[in-house]
Design a protein around this motif. Structure first.
Motif, PDB file in Angstrom:
ATOM      1  N   TRP A  32      16.160   3.213  11.869  1.00 30.30           N
ATOM      2  CA  TRP A  32      16.668   3.858  13.066  1.00 30.30           C
ATOM      3  C   TRP A  32      17.879   4.703  12.704  1.00 30.30           C
ATOM      4  CZ3 TRP A  32      13.901   3.836  17.341  1.00 30.30           C
ATOM      5  CH2 TRP A  32      12.967   2.816  17.528  1.00 30.30           C
ATOM      6  N   ALA A  35      20.654   9.515  17.751  1.00 34.89           N
ATOM      7  CA  ALA A  35      20.039  10.674  18.401  1.00 34.89           C
ATOM      8  C   ALA A  35      20.540  11.940  17.735  1.00 34.89           C
ATOM      9  CB  ALA A  35      20.388  10.687  19.893  1.00 34.89           C
ATOM     10  N   GLN A  51      13.735   7.092  12.684  1.00 35.25           N
ATOM     11  CA  GLN A  51      13.448   7.372  14.089  1.00 35.25           C
ATOM     12  C   GLN A  51      14.751   7.379  14.880  1.00 35.25           C
ATOM     13  OE1 GLN A  51      10.442   4.794  15.652  1.00 35.25           O
ATOM     14  NE2 GLN A  51      10.755   5.464  17.747  1.00 35.25           N
ATOM     15  N   GLU A  52      14.876   8.341  15.772  1.00 34.72           N
ATOM     16  CA  GLU A  52      16.091   8.477  16.567  1.00 34.72           C
ATOM     17  C   GLU A  52      16.164   7.439  17.684  1.00 34.72           C
ATOM     18  OE1 GLU A  52      17.111  12.539  17.838  1.00 34.72           O
ATOM     19  OE2 GLU A  52      15.446  13.176  16.555  1.00 34.72           O
ATOM     20  N   LEU A  53      17.362   6.880  17.848  1.00 30.51           N
ATOM     21  CA  LEU A  53      17.660   6.042  19.014  1.00 30.51           C
ATOM     22  C   LEU A  53      18.187   6.968  20.100  1.00 30.51           C
ATOM     23  CD1 LEU A  53      19.556   2.952  17.595  1.00 30.51           C
ATOM     24  CD2 LEU A  53      17.433   2.920  18.872  1.00 30.51           C
ATOM     25  N   GLU A  54      17.797   6.741  21.331  1.00 24.89           N
ATOM     26  CA  GLU A  54      18.302   7.577  22.413  1.00 24.89           C
ATOM     27  C   GLU A  54      19.748   7.236  22.682  1.00 24.89           C
ATOM     28  OE1 GLU A  54      16.056   8.238  25.882  1.00 24.89           O
ATOM     29  OE2 GLU A  54      14.156   8.074  24.829  1.00 24.89           O
ATOM     30  N   GLN A  55      20.526   8.257  23.043  1.00 27.25           N
ATOM     31  CA  GLN A  55      21.949   8.092  23.320  1.00 27.25           C
ATOM     32  C   GLN A  55      22.340   9.086  24.394  1.00 27.25           C
ATOM     33  OE1 GLN A  55      24.266   6.057  22.174  1.00 27.25           O
ATOM     34  NE2 GLN A  55      25.995   7.057  23.107  1.00 27.25           N
ATOM     35  N   ASN A  57      22.455  11.226  27.665  1.00 23.19           N
ATOM     36  CA  ASN A  57      21.344  11.637  28.517  1.00 23.19           C
ATOM     37  C   ASN A  57      20.161  12.077  27.649  1.00 23.19           C
ATOM     38  OD1 ASN A  57      21.840  14.241  27.633  1.00 23.19           O
ATOM     39  ND2 ASN A  57      22.970  14.841  29.469  1.00 23.19           N
ATOM     40  N   ARG A  58      19.107  12.535  28.265  1.00 25.08           N
ATOM     41  CA  ARG A  58      17.868  12.843  27.528  1.00 25.08           C
ATOM     42  C   ARG A  58      18.030  13.950  26.493  1.00 25.08           C
ATOM     43  NH1 ARG A  58      13.293  10.305  29.073  1.00 25.08           N
ATOM     44  NH2 ARG A  58      13.432   9.201  31.030  1.00 25.08           N
ATOM     45  N   GLU A  59      18.994  14.824  26.642  1.00 22.88           N
ATOM     46  CA  GLU A  59      19.201  15.877  25.658  1.00 22.88           C
ATOM     47  C   GLU A  59      20.025  15.389  24.480  1.00 22.88           C
ATOM     48  OE1 GLU A  59      20.027  16.729  29.121  1.00 22.88           O
ATOM     49  OE2 GLU A  59      17.900  17.154  29.216  1.00 22.88           O
ATOM     50  N   GLY A  60      20.407  14.101  24.480  1.00 19.13           N
ATOM     51  CA  GLY A  60      21.211  13.570  23.390  1.00 19.13           C
ATOM     52  C   GLY A  60      22.679  13.919  23.529  1.00 19.13           C
TER      53      GLY A  60
END
Length: 177
Positions: A32, A35, A51-55, A57-60
């Motif tokens: 991992w 983002a 693989q990116e972890l989300e951080q 908002n959705r745009e990172g």
């Protein structure tokens, strides 16, 4: 050697050495990362299968910083690196932590996560042990704890310039055992 997968967060230095060695030896690897595939110098190259972890908002983007994460200095975004570190500890059967002299920053955080989650870990201080002896320690750790997924962690390049080379030599020698 039984099937083994190596994971890391893809940061420069020790993490990147783990992925480089795995790719060079045909070992499955992943992990991992933050983002935006952030590392201390910009972005983790696409050849690394992390693989990116989300951080945020959705745009990172950071919700509290107008320019978003991409304009923040690494020391302004410790949460994204800590989340990556935690997830890699959780997703592994055990962690090898390669460092020199003193645990600090994200490397020290990795040890704390291993202790909190009661996960096996092996500390390798490069100032006290050769890369060849480190390889044997890694092999013994993997065998003793029946590790199938090995997390490899340690300082980034700016914190330990020789870390990539040392970790590469130790892990390559381990894979040849």
């Amino acid at each position: 050697m039984k099937a083994l997968k190596i994971i890391s967060g893809g940061q420069t230095g020790v993490d990147r050495a783990a992925l480089d060695v795995a790719l060079r030896h045909g070992i499955k690897c992943c992990g991992w990362c933050p983002a935006g595939r952030l590392d201390e110098f910009g972005n983790i190259p696409d050849r690394y299968p992390v693989q990116e972890l989300e951080q945020g908002n959705r745009e990172g983007r950071s919700l509290d910083r107008p320019g978003g994460l991409e304009t923040a200095a690494p020391w302004e975004k410790p949460d994204i690196f800590a989340k990556r570190t935690l997830q890699n500890v959780k997703d592994s059967d055990g962690t090898v932590i390669i460092y020199q002299l003193k645990l600090r920053g994200g490397t020290e955080q990795t040890v704390r996560f291993c202790l909190e989650l009661k996960r096996p870990h092996e500390l390798i201080d490069a100032s006290k042990i050769s890369a060849e002896d480190a390889a044997k320690l890694i092999g013994d750790f993997v065998d003793k704890n029946k590790i199938n997924i090995l997390n490899v962690a340690g300082p980034r390049q700016s914190e330990w310039r020789e870390g990539h080379d040392y970790a590469s030599r130790a892990l390559s020698a381990f894979l040849k055992l």
